[in-house]
Design a protein around this motif. Structure first.
Motif, short mmCIF file in Angstrom:
data_model
loop_
_atom_site.label_atom_id
_atom_site.label_comp_id
_atom_site.label_asym_id
_atom_site.label_seq_id
_atom_site.Cartn_x
_atom_site.Cartn_y
_atom_site.Cartn_z
N TRP A 107 0.83 -1.22 0.00
CA TRP A 107 0.00 0.00 0.00
C TRP A 107 0.86 1.26 0.00
CZ3 TRP A 107 -4.49 -0.35 -1.86
CH2 TRP A 107 -5.32 -1.46 -1.63
N PHE A 109 3.75 1.57 -1.57
CA PHE A 109 4.08 1.77 -2.98
C PHE A 109 2.84 2.18 -3.78
CE2 PHE A 109 8.06 -0.62 -2.16
CZ PHE A 109 8.95 0.11 -2.92
N ALA A 110 1.68 1.62 -3.45
CA ALA A 110 0.46 2.01 -4.18
C ALA A 110 0.21 3.51 -4.04
CB ALA A 110 -0.74 1.21 -3.67
N LEU A 112 2.42 5.82 -3.48
CA LEU A 112 3.46 6.66 -4.07
C LEU A 112 3.71 6.38 -5.54
CD1 LEU A 112 6.01 6.76 -1.10
CD2 LEU A 112 3.98 8.15 -1.50
N ASN A 113 3.29 5.21 -6.03
CA ASN A 113 3.55 4.90 -7.44
C ASN A 113 2.28 4.71 -8.27
OD1 ASN A 113 4.95 2.42 -9.55
ND2 ASN A 113 5.67 4.52 -9.52
N SER A 114 1.13 4.48 -7.62
CA SER A 114 -0.10 4.33 -8.41
C SER A 114 -1.05 5.52 -8.25
CB SER A 114 -0.84 3.03 -8.04
OG SER A 114 -0.12 1.91 -8.54
N VAL A 115 -1.09 6.11 -7.06
CA VAL A 115 -2.04 7.22 -6.84
C VAL A 115 -1.35 8.58 -6.99
CG1 VAL A 115 -3.70 8.26 -5.26
CG2 VAL A 115 -3.46 5.75 -5.35
N GLU A 116 -0.25 8.79 -6.25
CA GLU A 116 0.38 10.12 -6.28
C GLU A 116 0.82 10.55 -7.68
OE1 GLU A 116 4.04 10.82 -3.93
OE2 GLU A 116 3.00 12.60 -3.18
N PRO A 117 1.37 9.65 -8.52
CA PRO A 117 1.77 10.13 -9.84
C PRO A 117 0.60 10.73 -10.63
CG PRO A 117 2.83 8.04 -9.39
CD PRO A 117 1.82 8.27 -8.28
N MET A 118 -0.60 10.24 -10.38
CA MET A 118 -1.76 10.76 -11.11
C MET A 118 -2.23 12.10 -10.55
SD MET A 118 -1.93 8.64 -13.44
CE MET A 118 -1.37 6.98 -13.81
N ARG A 149 -8.02 6.40 -10.56
CA ARG A 149 -7.27 5.76 -9.48
C ARG A 149 -7.95 5.96 -8.13
NH1 ARG A 149 -4.58 3.29 -12.52
NH2 ARG A 149 -2.31 3.28 -12.74
#
Lengths: 222, 222
Positions: A107, A109-110, A112-118, A149
């Motif tokens: 979570w 990584f989720a 910082l790499n799946s939600v924040e980039p968006m 996301r």
């Protein structure tokens, strides 16, 4: 109150950021984690009013970002990695059970790499189109990525209190990303997510971390 | 060759992606890591030609992304977290020394939270402006963010072979991000970074992982 300039652990923070960024600078994540476990830390302020990064900071942090953690001989950057490091010290942040620990790191990584980039891409779409006639179009075209996301996250959270069966660094990172979403209705559109953010930010450790970050800016107004 | 449909470890991959994405789908990171340590894995293909995600996949991976790892009772998503999990199993991916391990995890987060969001934002700027008269301006305005991060990375790498004193999951994640940069001259502008990517992708484990990902697409052409 864990801020203690004699503490063994050091956290870097910026000396100055624009008023709108105060309370959102990423040393918040680490201050919050340290408050959760009552671990004292000293603060090293870097940079100046011009936003320039001090050379000694760039030597520690190649991207000129904060936070950097010093803990004994270790110098560590990237807020996610610092959360994992602190989690290994205290099960209140990260369960000792290997599978539970892995899921909590998942979570993190989720966030910082799946939600924040968006959410960050949406913010950058706005910044990079400032003053352009096509700004509204550019921002509107980028928004669906963040919307999707965040909607997926709302669906998986459902009615649960936390992303797993207890609060972990995964929730800490996720909430810190969500509360900084550039368009607040992205989160507000999902009652369960809004409540999740409210629940996490009501924690005394979050409140203490926020007060500490704001106090450092207040004492360095220029 | 670690692909073995009877293996205990399972990696999900997409059944189909457009030709230009083949070799770049993020199960590459996990296939590569597994090849580095010679750990056999089976592949579960999800989704179909329409790109739709199978409901049973969404139950495992709330964002509909790949990869997901199954290892015994553990179901884990987020490529970064899977790398950390595999690293804990084998020091060839992640040193056992706590400080070295933390630094390697730091580079893993740096790849996925400091570098990739900027290359991804550049890619999204291009996608979201497709066919618009302001596309060139939007892409040009976003490019400096990726340029800056990649330049900072080149500076910190310097003449070293790897980001720390040996190859780790931090290099694996970073190289996987760099080789996917949407404008190849972003990396090619820095001879040391270009050599770093070439050095990493010349590793037999990378080559085997690439062959395995491409073979799965070749055997599922629709």
């Amino acid at each position: 109150m864990p801020v203690d300039q004699a503490a063994a652990i050091e956290v870097t923070a910026y000396r100055w950021v624009p008023p709108m960024a105060r309370g959102f600078v990423k040393d918040m994540r680490i201050r919050w984690a340290l408050e959760e476990i009552g671990l004292p830390y000293r603060v090293r302020l870097v940079g100046g009013a011009g936003g320039e990064k001090a050379p000694e900071h760039l030597a520690d942090q190649p991207f000129g970002q904060v936070p950097v953690l010093r803990d004994g001989d270790l110098t560590l950057f990237e807020s996610g990695a610092i959360l994992v490091h602190l989690g290994a010290r205290d099960e209140r942040l990260l369960p000792g059970d290997p599978a539970q620990r892995d899921r909590a790191i998942g979570w993190t990584f989720a966030a910082l790499n799946s939600v924040e980039p968006m959410t960050q891409a949406l913010l950058l779409a706005r910044h990079t189109s400032e003053g352009q006639p096509w700004q509204a179009e550019a921002v509107a075209a980028m928004r669906p990525y963040a919307e999707k996301r965040i909607g997926q996250l709302a669906a998986v959270l459902g009615n649960r209190e936390w992303l797993e069966d207890r609060f972990t660094i995964g929730d800490l990172a996720m909430v810190d990303v969500l509360r900084a979403a550039p368009e607040p209705d992205l989160v507000a559109a999902h009652a369960n997510l809004a409540a999740y953010v409210a629940r996490a930010t009501a924690r005394p450790a979050f409140q203490a971390a926020m007060a500490a970050q704001l106090a450092d800016f207040d004492s360095n107004p220029a």
